[in-house]
Design an enzyme around this catalytic site. Structure first.
Site, PDB file in Angstrom:
ATOM      1  N   HIS A   1      33.704 -44.207  54.821  1.00 57.04           N
ATOM      2  CA  HIS A   1      34.705 -43.327  55.451  1.00 57.04           C
ATOM      3  C   HIS A   1      34.481 -43.206  56.965  1.00 57.04           C
ATOM      4  O   HIS A   1      34.537 -42.105  57.518  1.00 57.04           O
ATOM      5  CB  HIS A   1      34.679 -41.942  54.805  1.00 57.04           C
ATOM      6  CG  HIS A   1      35.056 -41.917  53.368  1.00 57.04           C
ATOM      7  ND1 HIS A   1      36.320 -41.545  52.921  1.00 57.04           N
ATOM      8  CD2 HIS A   1      34.351 -42.221  52.253  1.00 57.04           C
ATOM      9  CE1 HIS A   1      36.356 -41.616  51.609  1.00 57.04           C
ATOM     10  NE2 HIS A   1      35.175 -42.036  51.176  1.00 57.04           N
TER      11      HIS A   1
ATOM     12  N   TYR B   1      24.308 -39.976  51.570  1.00 56.21           N
ATOM     13  CA  TYR B   1      24.895 -39.342  52.754  1.00 56.21           C
ATOM     14  C   TYR B   1      23.805 -39.038  53.773  1.00 56.21           C
ATOM     15  O   TYR B   1      23.990 -39.230  54.983  1.00 56.21           O
ATOM     16  CB  TYR B   1      25.597 -38.046  52.353  1.00 56.21           C
ATOM     17  CG  TYR B   1      27.024 -38.200  51.879  1.00 56.21           C
ATOM     18  CD1 TYR B   1      27.342 -39.050  50.822  1.00 56.21           C
ATOM     19  CD2 TYR B   1      28.060 -37.485  52.446  1.00 56.21           C
ATOM     20  CE1 TYR B   1      28.633 -39.180  50.370  1.00 56.21           C
ATOM     21  CE2 TYR B   1      29.360 -37.600  52.002  1.00 56.21           C
ATOM     22  CZ  TYR B   1      29.647 -38.453  50.967  1.00 56.21           C
ATOM     23  OH  TYR B   1      30.930 -38.585  50.522  1.00 56.21           O
TER      24      TYR B   1
END
Length: 318
Positions: free
Chosen positions: A26, A296
């Site tokens: 993303h 992440y």
């Protein structure tokens, strides 16, 4: 013994077209200010503070899920891209709660090992390697709902016309400690819509962020949060298996996109970790959900130590 988190991020860098200084997934996105207002129906289901009272300020990031910031917003005139909506609720206590959702009904892997396999079946141009992907599908038939969801995604006219799903299960915990498994979805108030091939053909390769920026400058963009409650026996550990649509749904709140965040470069420091819950909401036993938090974190560590390329003049607004 190899570290599965390091292996996963290495595979993303090798197979999905990542660029140094950017998020490993993303990477192309914009952050907006928003306001979240909970519904009375949500309050008795969870003790989480952002569902108990007045509206709370929220940051929302819309993004293209591809590993490359240069990836197009559609695969072809008939196939769209996987898109994301991530939120950070600014809570009255001073804490934050974070979630991340996508416009697909299910994930394509149910374990970290499967995630590594499917990532290695990609190519840096954001397309699957045909033989590797076929081999993955034939040996992981449970991934078909997620794969069908990706392949069946049509080009979108706007981020404002997509529904975004949690994919993972969580647990609501009320004031008495009663737990209830749920998934959530952000339903667009503007209604779901897609582009015809002829309409898609007229759009530039990357258009969705510019369209949303312009839309927010002139009108309210809203999403309704809906909780889908599990029935006894519905799996909470498998992100590849959507629950049946006849499961009870509870309106839980409304998200109103207010304005563009002032400093998009600063916003790159934000991590929209889907495991960022607070008391009143608990993580399920989904191994991919727990694994994502570690990925992440590693993605942030790597990009924060790298020099991000200077943006092209046309990208300075982002």
């Amino acid at each position: 013994m190899a570290d599965p988190v390091q292996e996963a991020v290495d595979a993303m860098e090798k197979h999905t077209g990542t660029v140094q200084g950017y998020r490993r997934a993303h990477p192309r996105g914009l952050v907006f200010h928003a306001t979240f207002t909970p519904t009375p129906e949500a309050r008795p289901l969870t003790a989480a503070e952002h569902f108990q009272g007045p509206p709370v300020h929220t940051l929302v990031r819309f993004s293209n899920a591809s590993g490359s910031p240069h990836a197009p917003d559609r695969g072809s005139d008939r196939q769209g891209a996987v898109l994301g909506l991530a939120v950070r609720f600014d809570l009255p206590s001073g804490k934050h709660a974070t979630w991340a959702a996508a416009n697909i009904p299910a994930f394509v892997a149910r374990t970290p090992e499967e995630f590594l396999q499917v990532t290695r079946a990609q190519r840096p141009n954001a397309s699957p390697h045909p033989l590797r992907m076929l081999g993955y599908i034939l040996t992981h038939l449970h991934a078909l709902p997620g794969i069908r969801g990706i392949v069946g995604t049509k080009p979108a006219p706007s981020f404002a016309h997509c529904q975004y799903n949690s994919v993972h299960a969580y647990h609501l915990v009320d004031a008495q400690g009663q737990r209830r498994a749920f998934r959530y979805r952000w339903v667009p108030s503007a209604g779901a819509a897609t582009l015809s091939p002829a309409e898609a053909r007229k759009r530039p390769e990357q258009y969705l962020l510019d369209e949303l920026r312009e839309r927010v400058s002139r009108e309210r963009v809203t999403f309704n949060l809906v909780f889908q409650l599990a029935n006894p026996g519905d799996p909470t550990h498998d992100a590849t298996r959507p629950w049946p649509e006849d499961r009870q749904k509870i309106p839980a709140g409304q998200l109103v996109i207010d304005s563009l965040y002032e400093d998009q470069r600063e916003s790159e420091r934000f991590v929209f970790d889907p495991t960022g819950v607070v008391p009143g909401i608990e993580l399920s036993d989904d191994p991919i959900l727990h694994f994502r938090a570690k990925v992440y974190s590693e993605s942030y560590n790597r990009r924060s130590s790298e020099t991000k390329p200077e943006p092209k003049p046309a990208d300075l607004r982002q």
